[in-house]
Each structure stands twice: as structure tokens, then as C-alpha cells.
Design an enzyme around this catalytic site. Sequence first.
Site, PDB file in Angstrom:
ATOM      1  N   ASP A  16       0.829  -1.205   0.000  1.00  0.00           N
ATOM      2  CA  ASP A  16       0.000   0.000   0.000  1.00  0.00           C
ATOM      3  C   ASP A  16       0.868   1.262   0.000  1.00  0.00           C
ATOM      4  O   ASP A  16       1.969   1.260   0.554  1.00  0.00           O
ATOM      5  CB  ASP A  16      -0.931  -0.025   1.228  1.00  0.00           C
ATOM      6  CG  ASP A  16      -2.144   0.868   1.040  1.00  0.00           C
ATOM      7  OD1 ASP A  16      -2.341   1.395  -0.075  1.00  0.00           O
ATOM      8  OD2 ASP A  16      -2.904   1.046   2.019  1.00  0.00           O
ATOM      9  N   ASN A  64     -10.910  -2.529  -5.571  1.00  0.00           N
ATOM     10  CA  ASN A  64     -10.094  -1.658  -6.422  1.00  0.00           C
ATOM     11  C   ASN A  64     -10.680  -1.490  -7.831  1.00  0.00           C
ATOM     12  O   ASN A  64     -10.298  -0.571  -8.560  1.00  0.00           O
ATOM     13  CB  ASN A  64      -8.649  -2.168  -6.530  1.00  0.00           C
ATOM     14  CG  ASN A  64      -7.836  -2.015  -5.253  1.00  0.00           C
ATOM     15  OD1 ASN A  64      -6.919  -2.801  -4.984  1.00  0.00           O
ATOM     16  ND2 ASN A  64      -8.144  -0.995  -4.442  1.00  0.00           N
ATOM     17  N   GLU A 201       0.530 -13.130  12.377  1.00  0.00           N
ATOM     18  CA  GLU A 201       1.142 -11.978  13.050  1.00  0.00           C
ATOM     19  C   GLU A 201       1.123 -10.801  12.075  1.00  0.00           C
ATOM     20  O   GLU A 201       1.419 -10.962  10.887  1.00  0.00           O
ATOM     21  CB  GLU A 201       2.597 -12.293  13.434  1.00  0.00           C
ATOM     22  CG  GLU A 201       2.746 -13.398  14.449  1.00  0.00           C
ATOM     23  CD  GLU A 201       2.197 -13.016  15.823  1.00  0.00           C
ATOM     24  OE1 GLU A 201       2.239 -11.825  16.179  1.00  0.00           O
ATOM     25  OE2 GLU A 201       1.718 -13.930  16.531  1.00  0.00           O
TER      26      GLU A 201
HETATM   27  C1  IPE Z   1      -5.571  -2.668  -0.213  1.00  0.00           C
HETATM   28  O1  IPE Z   1      -5.155  -1.376  -0.485  1.00  0.00           O
HETATM   29  C2  IPE Z   1      -5.605  -3.477  -1.466  1.00  0.00           C
HETATM   30  C3  IPE Z   1      -4.309  -3.754  -2.082  1.00  0.00           C
HETATM   31  C4  IPE Z   1      -3.139  -3.456  -1.586  1.00  0.00           C
HETATM   32  C5  IPE Z   1      -4.377  -4.443  -3.332  1.00  0.00           C
HETATM   33  P1  IPE Z   1      -6.215  -0.189  -0.673  1.00  0.00           P
HETATM   34  O2  IPE Z   1      -5.416   1.044  -0.842  1.00  0.00           O
HETATM   35  O3  IPE Z   1      -7.155  -0.541  -1.743  1.00  0.00           O
HETATM   36  O4  IPE Z   1      -6.972  -0.242   0.722  1.00  0.00           O
HETATM   37  P2  IPE Z   1      -7.861   0.852   1.455  1.00  0.00           P
HETATM   38  O5  IPE Z   1      -8.829   1.380   0.463  1.00  0.00           O
HETATM   39  O6  IPE Z   1      -6.938   1.934   1.951  1.00  0.00           O
HETATM   40  O7  IPE Z   1      -8.481   0.116   2.596  1.00  0.00           O
HETATM   41  C1  IPE Z   2      -1.433   0.089  -3.381  1.00  0.00           C
HETATM   42  O1  IPE Z   2      -1.198   1.449  -3.480  1.00  0.00           O
HETATM   43  C2  IPE Z   2      -1.632  -0.569  -4.723  1.00  0.00           C
HETATM   44  C3  IPE Z   2      -3.010  -0.968  -5.005  1.00  0.00           C
HETATM   45  C4  IPE Z   2      -4.002  -0.947  -4.164  1.00  0.00           C
HETATM   46  C5  IPE Z   2      -3.293  -1.412  -6.350  1.00  0.00           C
HETATM   47  P1  IPE Z   2      -2.385   2.476  -3.577  1.00  0.00           P
HETATM   48  O2  IPE Z   2      -2.702   2.676  -5.027  1.00  0.00           O
HETATM   49  O3  IPE Z   2      -3.508   2.064  -2.726  1.00  0.00           O
HETATM   50  O4  IPE Z   2      -1.704   3.789  -3.014  1.00  0.00           O
HETATM   51  P2  IPE Z   2      -2.336   4.822  -2.006  1.00  0.00           P
HETATM   52  O5  IPE Z   2      -2.818   4.048  -0.817  1.00  0.00           O
HETATM   53  O6  IPE Z   2      -3.451   5.501  -2.728  1.00  0.00           O
HETATM   54  O7  IPE Z   2      -1.214   5.743  -1.671  1.00  0.00           O
HETATM   55 MG    MG Z   3      -4.000   2.386  -0.768  1.00  0.00          MG
END
Ligand code: IPE
Ligand code: IPE
Ligand code: MG
Length: 235
Positions: A16, A64, A201
Site C-alpha cells: 500500500d 479496487n 502476526e
Molecule cells: C488494499 O489497499 C488493497 C491492495 C493493496 C491491493 P487499498 O489502498 O485498496 O486499501 P484501502 O482502500 O486503503 O483500505
Molecule cells: C497500493 O497502493 C496498490 C493498489 C491498491 C493497487 P495504492 O494505489 O492504494 O496507493 P495509495 O494508498 O493511494 O497511496
Molecule cells: Mg492504498
Amino acid sequence: MDKAERLPRHVSFIMDGNGRWARRRGKERIYGHYEGVASVRAVMEASVEWGVEYVSFFAFSEENWDRPSEEVAALMELMGVMMEKELPTFMDNDIRFLVLGNRERLSDSLSATIDRMMTQTAGNGRMTMILFLSYSGKWDIFQAARRMAHDLIENPGRELGQGDFDSYLVTAGIPDPDLLIRTSGEKRISNYMLWQSAYTEFVFTDTLWPDFRREQYRAALEEYASRDRRFGKVK
Ligand code: IPE
Ligand code: IPE
Ligand code: MG
């Protein structure tokens, strides 16, 4: 320290913070996803070296799909291109590659690439890399329950225990994650492996995924090694 006990067998990542990483640099979110691929490589290299047997990554959740269509399209393209590109690395390092998730929502061409990759790496036995793509924990539990119900209708006398339910999840045959690492400071599971993470964990780090490399991974493994896993028992 007993290595076998202290080294997790299955490490999973909620990658993330790619979008924030890019925005902080004044770039489009997708650049963060591109840079995140280098982190996946760094984690895989270290995992092979340290002997972690299963490494999994939450790459794209069912939720997503509701992101802007350009971002979704760019991510899907990136997945396909990267898979093809990494095939020689999987073969050279004896890595089995799996993609788990709701295939119905993927394009035919990406699905075909995934099938090809999974077939070609099926005999590799040193390590398993799993990409969770179009996956969510509730979706997994629901599809498992539906398939189990179907089997019970077909075989009315059949006795099934809780342990049998595991075999209906898309993760059948894969050990539950010992360690789950989430980057970017968010402290939630975001509908990831809900059933499978019952005794996992958790390590949460503020590092954004594109900045998560070998040193940060080592630190998380050290944190894991210091934990006392009791599984409800008295030690
Ligand atoms: C979780 O990340 C999903 C993936 C890493 C694929 P998100 O960025 O989508 O999660 P939320 O929306 O912050 O919970
Ligand atoms: C994680 O990074 C990747 C996916 C969920 C595909 P994000 O795209 O969620 O990045 P942030 O959380 O918006 O910074
Ligand atoms: Mg994210």
C-alpha cells in the site's frame, strides 16, 4: 535462535502507498505502481535468499475495480507485462507462480497469460509466489461456501468438518500466512485473507510500498522473530 521456528513459512504483503509515493513527487499515481514493482523484486530476491517458502502479495482487491478506469487499465496492463517479463526469473530460481482471485472479472488476454505462467511454473518447487488479483476475503469465503453447498447437495450423506472448508478456498493447499506486512501506515485488513489470517502476526510500517526494500523486510522479519505465538495456549 531456532531458524526453522523463527523464519515465517508464508509471508504476505498488503502493498500500500504507491499512489501517495507518486503524488508526493508530483507525479501520476501510476508511477508509484511502476516503482512498486521494484519492491516486489527486492522482496522476492531476499525471500529466495533467506529461504521463505511462500511469498504472497495483495496486488488488486475486488474493491479496487471502483478506482478510475484509467488507473485500473494501467494496473491490469502492468500485471500482464510484468508476469511475462519475470518468467525467466521464475524458471531460473525454481519459483512456482500462482495468481488467485476472481478470474471472471479479468480480461481474456490477461487470464490466458496467467494460465500460461501457472502451467509453465507448476513444476517449480523451491518457492511459491502468489499474486492476489481481483481478490477479496469475503468473496473467497462466499465462493467456498457456495461450492461446498453444491458438493453437499450432490453427496447428501457427506460429513464435513471445519478443516475441510480450507480446501474450498482459493488458497487450498497453501499454508496460512504466518506474517502479514502492510505498508503506508494504514492499520486495517481491507478485506484480504479473512479466514486464513486467523492466527497471522501483523506488522504495520509507515514506509510506502515503493520504499519498502530489503532492509525494511529484514526489520519486519526481526519483529516477527521476537513475537511469542501462543495460538490460544498457555506457554
Ligand atoms: C488494499 O489497499 C488493497 C491492495 C493493496 C491491493 P487499498 O489502498 O485498496 O486499501 P484501502 O482502500 O486503503 O483500505
Ligand atoms: C497500493 O497502493 C496498490 C493498489 C491498491 C493497487 P495504492 O494505489 O492504494 O496507493 P495509495 O494508498 O493511494 O497511496
Ligand atoms: Mg492504498
